[in-house]
Motif scaffolding. Structure first.
Motif, PDB file in Angstrom:
ATOM      1  N   ARG A 177       2.200  -6.150  -5.463  1.00 19.98           N
ATOM      2  CA  ARG A 177       2.558  -5.609  -4.168  1.00 19.98           C
ATOM      3  C   ARG A 177       2.086  -4.070  -4.204  1.00 19.98           C
ATOM      4  N   ARG A 178       2.519  -3.288  -5.364  1.00 17.92           N
ATOM      5  CA  ARG A 178       2.004  -1.993  -5.245  1.00 17.92           C
ATOM      6  C   ARG A 178       0.568  -1.690  -5.045  1.00 17.92           C
ATOM      7  N   LYS A 179      -0.367  -2.613  -5.724  1.00 20.18           N
ATOM      8  CA  LYS A 179      -1.497  -2.394  -5.733  1.00 20.18           C
ATOM      9  C   LYS A 179      -2.121  -2.688  -3.977  1.00 20.18           C
ATOM     10  N   MET A 180      -1.498  -3.521  -3.642  1.00 12.60           N
ATOM     11  CA  MET A 180      -1.894  -3.847  -2.120  1.00 12.60           C
ATOM     12  C   MET A 180      -1.459  -2.407  -1.217  1.00 12.60           C
ATOM     13  N   MET A 181      -0.229  -2.063  -1.496  1.00 13.23           N
ATOM     14  CA  MET A 181       0.156  -1.080  -0.596  1.00 13.23           C
ATOM     15  C   MET A 181      -0.527   0.116  -0.915  1.00 13.23           C
ATOM     16  N   VAL A 182      -1.074   0.474  -2.045  1.00 11.71           N
ATOM     17  CA  VAL A 182      -2.053   1.570  -2.342  1.00 11.71           C
ATOM     18  C   VAL A 182      -3.318   1.454  -1.586  1.00 11.71           C
ATOM     19  N   MET A 183      -3.919   0.192  -1.740  1.00 11.23           N
ATOM     20  CA  MET A 183      -5.105   0.169  -0.820  1.00 11.23           C
ATOM     21  C   MET A 183      -4.813   0.148   0.806  1.00 11.23           C
ATOM     22  N   ARG A 184      -3.809  -0.236   1.134  1.00 15.97           N
ATOM     23  CA  ARG A 184      -3.310  -0.261   2.349  1.00 15.97           C
ATOM     24  C   ARG A 184      -3.474   1.428   2.897  1.00 15.97           C
ATOM     25  N   TYR A 185      -2.618   2.247   2.218  1.00 16.84           N
ATOM     26  CA  TYR A 185      -2.333   3.661   2.479  1.00 16.84           C
ATOM     27  C   TYR A 185      -3.216   4.636   2.163  1.00 16.84           C
ATOM     28  N   ALA A 186      -4.251   4.046   1.265  1.00 22.49           N
ATOM     29  CA  ALA A 186      -5.148   5.085   0.375  1.00 22.49           C
ATOM     30  C   ALA A 186      -5.718   6.148   1.692  1.00 22.49           C
TER      31      ALA A 186
END
Length: 101
Positions: A12-21
């Motif tokens: 979930r953290r990886k997905m959130m990093v990609m979303r807000y990068a």
């Protein structure tokens, strides 16, 4: 094998990093730019602080793709030393053999 909840949390953290990068990079560029006025930079830093903490790349933990183990991780292979040894002993990784002397 690592706890499934820890592995899923990291995903979930990886997905959130990609979303807000992109948003995070844009705000960080504004904050670091000395040519922009202090008020605008402060405003950007406040907006950066309002982003979710898990959207920071630092919060993502490197985990083994095979076992989910968080420690003794080889970045090049994306697996832990234990998984590497097991797969190497069985012969699934070309060029790696268990040494004996």
């Amino acid at each position: 094998m690592a706890k499934v909840s820890a592995v899923e949390k990291n995903k979930r953290r990886k997905m959130m990093v990609m979303r807000y990068a992109a948003r995070r990079a844009r705000l960080k560029a504004i904050v670091m730019d000395q040519k922009i006025s202090l008020e605008e930079r402060f405003k950007a830093s406040v907006q950066l602080a309002e982003l979710p903490r898990n959207s920071a790349k630092v919060r993502v933990r490197n985990r083994c793709e095979v076992s989910g183990r968080p420690r003794a991780y080889y970045r090049k292979l994306k697996m832990s030393r234990i998984a590497l040894r097991e797969l190497g002993s069985v012969g699934y990784i070309p060029g790696i053999i268990k040494s004996s002397w």
